[in-house]
Design a protein around this motif. Structure first.
Motif, PDB file in Angstrom:
ATOM      1  N   LEU A 121       0.959  -1.233   0.303  1.00  0.00           N
ATOM      2  CA  LEU A 121      -0.382  -0.174  -0.126  1.00  0.00           C
ATOM      3  C   LEU A 121       0.658   1.350   0.341  1.00  0.00           C
ATOM      4  O   LEU A 121       0.618   2.447  -0.751  1.00  0.00           O
ATOM      5  CB  LEU A 121      -0.851   0.101   1.453  1.00  0.00           C
ATOM      6  N   ASP A 122       1.845   0.993   0.630  1.00  0.00           N
ATOM      7  CA  ASP A 122       2.810   1.729   0.710  1.00  0.00           C
ATOM      8  C   ASP A 122       3.650   3.098  -0.885  1.00  0.00           C
ATOM      9  O   ASP A 122       4.305   3.856  -0.618  1.00  0.00           O
ATOM     10  CB  ASP A 122       3.381   1.870   1.758  1.00  0.00           C
ATOM     11  N   LYS A 123       3.869   1.708  -1.189  1.00  0.00           N
ATOM     12  CA  LYS A 123       4.170   1.937  -2.423  1.00  0.00           C
ATOM     13  C   LYS A 123       3.194   2.583  -3.435  1.00  0.00           C
ATOM     14  O   LYS A 123       3.655   3.123  -4.382  1.00  0.00           O
ATOM     15  CB  LYS A 123       4.792  -0.291  -3.374  1.00  0.00           C
ATOM     16  N   MET A 124       2.143   1.795  -3.297  1.00  0.00           N
ATOM     17  CA  MET A 124       1.132   2.260  -4.436  1.00  0.00           C
ATOM     18  C   MET A 124       1.153   3.627  -4.058  1.00  0.00           C
ATOM     19  O   MET A 124       0.560   4.576  -5.000  1.00  0.00           O
ATOM     20  CB  MET A 124       0.150   1.859  -4.113  1.00  0.00           C
ATOM     21  N   TYR A 125       1.050   4.039  -2.920  1.00  0.00           N
ATOM     22  CA  TYR A 125       0.691   5.319  -2.484  1.00  0.00           C
ATOM     23  C   TYR A 125       1.522   7.053  -3.321  1.00  0.00           C
ATOM     24  O   TYR A 125       1.727   7.948  -3.691  1.00  0.00           O
ATOM     25  CB  TYR A 125       0.613   5.981  -0.919  1.00  0.00           C
ATOM     26  N   HIS A 126       2.999   5.930  -2.887  1.00  0.00           N
ATOM     27  CA  HIS A 126       4.180   6.847  -3.772  1.00  0.00           C
ATOM     28  C   HIS A 126       3.686   6.641  -5.150  1.00  0.00           C
ATOM     29  O   HIS A 126       4.501   7.448  -5.838  1.00  0.00           O
ATOM     30  CB  HIS A 126       5.401   5.839  -3.342  1.00  0.00           C
ATOM     31  N   ILE A 127       3.348   5.371  -5.551  1.00  0.00           N
ATOM     32  CA  ILE A 127       3.558   5.924  -7.404  1.00  0.00           C
ATOM     33  C   ILE A 127       2.001   7.099  -8.055  1.00  0.00           C
ATOM     34  O   ILE A 127       2.586   7.264  -8.777  1.00  0.00           O
ATOM     35  CB  ILE A 127       2.820   4.973  -7.905  1.00  0.00           C
ATOM     36  N   PHE A 143       1.399   9.372  -5.481  1.00  0.00           N
ATOM     37  CA  PHE A 143       1.661  10.492  -5.463  1.00  0.00           C
ATOM     38  C   PHE A 143       2.411  11.438  -6.723  1.00  0.00           C
ATOM     39  O   PHE A 143       2.661  12.564  -6.657  1.00  0.00           O
ATOM     40  CB  PHE A 143       2.450  10.781  -4.171  1.00  0.00           C
ATOM     41  N   ILE A 144       3.691  10.740  -7.334  1.00  0.00           N
ATOM     42  CA  ILE A 144       4.528  10.207  -7.990  1.00  0.00           C
ATOM     43  C   ILE A 144       3.857  11.207  -9.642  1.00  0.00           C
ATOM     44  O   ILE A 144       4.112  12.031  -9.887  1.00  0.00           O
ATOM     45  CB  ILE A 144       5.372   9.509  -8.387  1.00  0.00           C
ATOM     46  N   LEU A 158       4.021  16.864  -1.510  1.00  0.00           N
ATOM     47  CA  LEU A 158       6.404  16.564  -0.863  1.00  0.00           C
ATOM     48  C   LEU A 158       5.774  16.346   0.565  1.00  0.00           C
ATOM     49  O   LEU A 158       6.358  15.561   0.875  1.00  0.00           O
ATOM     50  CB  LEU A 158       6.087  17.722  -1.351  1.00  0.00           C
ATOM     51  N   ALA A 159       4.708  17.827   0.962  1.00  0.00           N
ATOM     52  CA  ALA A 159       4.825  17.426   2.694  1.00  0.00           C
ATOM     53  C   ALA A 159       3.936  15.610   2.801  1.00  0.00           C
ATOM     54  O   ALA A 159       4.666  15.133   3.900  1.00  0.00           O
ATOM     55  CB  ALA A 159       4.392  18.430   2.841  1.00  0.00           C
ATOM     56  N   LEU A 160       3.282  15.357   2.353  1.00  0.00           N
ATOM     57  CA  LEU A 160       2.713  14.093   2.535  1.00  0.00           C
ATOM     58  C   LEU A 160       3.983  12.529   1.970  1.00  0.00           C
ATOM     59  O   LEU A 160       4.158  11.952   3.059  1.00  0.00           O
ATOM     60  CB  LEU A 160       1.869  13.531   1.699  1.00  0.00           C
ATOM     61  N   MET A 161       4.433  13.143   1.377  1.00  0.00           N
ATOM     62  CA  MET A 161       5.998  11.918   0.439  1.00  0.00           C
ATOM     63  C   MET A 161       6.718  11.860   1.731  1.00  0.00           C
ATOM     64  O   MET A 161       6.905  10.754   1.756  1.00  0.00           O
ATOM     65  CB  MET A 161       6.177  12.191  -0.949  1.00  0.00           C
ATOM     66  N   GLN A 162       6.782  12.994   2.076  1.00  0.00           N
ATOM     67  CA  GLN A 162       8.352  12.598   3.022  1.00  0.00           C
ATOM     68  C   GLN A 162       8.156  12.953   4.442  1.00  0.00           C
ATOM     69  O   GLN A 162       9.017  12.906   4.951  1.00  0.00           O
ATOM     70  CB  GLN A 162       9.282  14.488   2.435  1.00  0.00           C
ATOM     71  N   GLU A 192       7.099  15.926   6.261  1.00  0.00           N
ATOM     72  CA  GLU A 192       7.121  16.970   6.690  1.00  0.00           C
ATOM     73  C   GLU A 192       6.729  17.928   7.248  1.00  0.00           C
ATOM     74  O   GLU A 192       5.744  18.261   6.196  1.00  0.00           O
ATOM     75  CB  GLU A 192       8.752  16.843   5.897  1.00  0.00           C
ATOM     76  N   GLY A 193       6.290  18.308   8.736  1.00  0.00           N
ATOM     77  CA  GLY A 193       5.271  18.947   8.532  1.00  0.00           C
ATOM     78  C   GLY A 193       5.745  20.631   8.282  1.00  0.00           C
ATOM     79  O   GLY A 193       4.208  21.493   8.219  1.00  0.00           O
ATOM     80  N   TYR A 194       6.521  21.045   8.302  1.00  0.00           N
ATOM     81  CA  TYR A 194       7.280  22.489   7.900  1.00  0.00           C
ATOM     82  C   TYR A 194       6.936  22.588   6.486  1.00  0.00           C
ATOM     83  O   TYR A 194       6.513  23.758   6.575  1.00  0.00           O
ATOM     84  CB  TYR A 194       8.676  22.773   8.137  1.00  0.00           C
ATOM     85  N   LEU A 195       7.065  21.690   5.760  1.00  0.00           N
ATOM     86  CA  LEU A 195       6.070  22.283   4.516  1.00  0.00           C
ATOM     87  C   LEU A 195       4.680  22.983   4.189  1.00  0.00           C
ATOM     88  O   LEU A 195       4.730  22.793   3.342  1.00  0.00           O
ATOM     89  CB  LEU A 195       6.503  20.310   3.368  1.00  0.00           C
ATOM     90  N   VAL A 196       3.845  21.925   5.645  1.00  0.00           N
ATOM     91  CA  VAL A 196       2.530  22.388   5.591  1.00  0.00           C
ATOM     92  C   VAL A 196       2.731  23.903   5.493  1.00  0.00           C
ATOM     93  O   VAL A 196       1.859  24.651   4.787  1.00  0.00           O
ATOM     94  CB  VAL A 196       2.109  21.571   6.325  1.00  0.00           C
ATOM     95  N   ASP A 197       3.450  24.307   6.310  1.00  0.00           N
ATOM     96  CA  ASP A 197       3.599  25.290   7.314  1.00  0.00           C
ATOM     97  C   ASP A 197       4.298  26.387   5.779  1.00  0.00           C
ATOM     98  O   ASP A 197       3.194  28.180   5.525  1.00  0.00           O
ATOM     99  CB  ASP A 197       4.644  25.913   8.017  1.00  0.00           C
TER     100      ASP A 197
END
Length: 110
Positions: free
Chosen positions: A8-14, A16-17, A61-65, A67-72
């Motif tokens: 499922l993680d691999k499918m999410y990554h695909i 998102f890309i 990108l915030a979801l993929m990485q 990283e919460g600061y990307l949302v800011d």
């Protein structure tokens, strides 16, 4: 991502890309529309759309990485994009009103 099922993680990554690639293509099309748009209003709408697309790309990108600061950064970019569109619209309206007044003076004097 990274906490669930491996497939499922691999499918999410695909997904998102694929979404990022699609948004990059749409961003280029909006850039072309902003450059060759027939009217200034079309260009302003294109710039607004480009800002929205960039915000969505930053959110993905915030979801993929994870990283919460990307949302800011995305929120700050949203405010800057909004202000840029407001300024462009204000300038456009000023130019439009000025041209309209000049035309009225020309038509009134003849």
């Amino acid at each position: 991502m990274g906490r669930g099922i491996a497939g499922l993680d691999k499918m999410y990554h695909i997904v998102f890309i694929a979404a990022l690639i699609f948004l990059a293509v749409m961003l280029m099309l909006c850039l072309i529309c902003a450059i060759i748009g027939p009217r200034i209003a079309d260009r302003i709408v294109s710039v607004n759309m480009m800002g929205t697309i960039v915000m969505v790309m930053i959110a993905i990108l915030a979801l993929m990485q994870e990283e919460g600061y990307l949302v800011d950064i995305c929120l700050i970019y949203a405010m800057i994009s909004f202000l840029a569109v407001i300024v462009l619209t204000k300038v456009y309206m000023g130019v439009y009103i000025q041209k309209k007044e000049e035309e009225e003076k020309k038509n009134g004097s003849h």
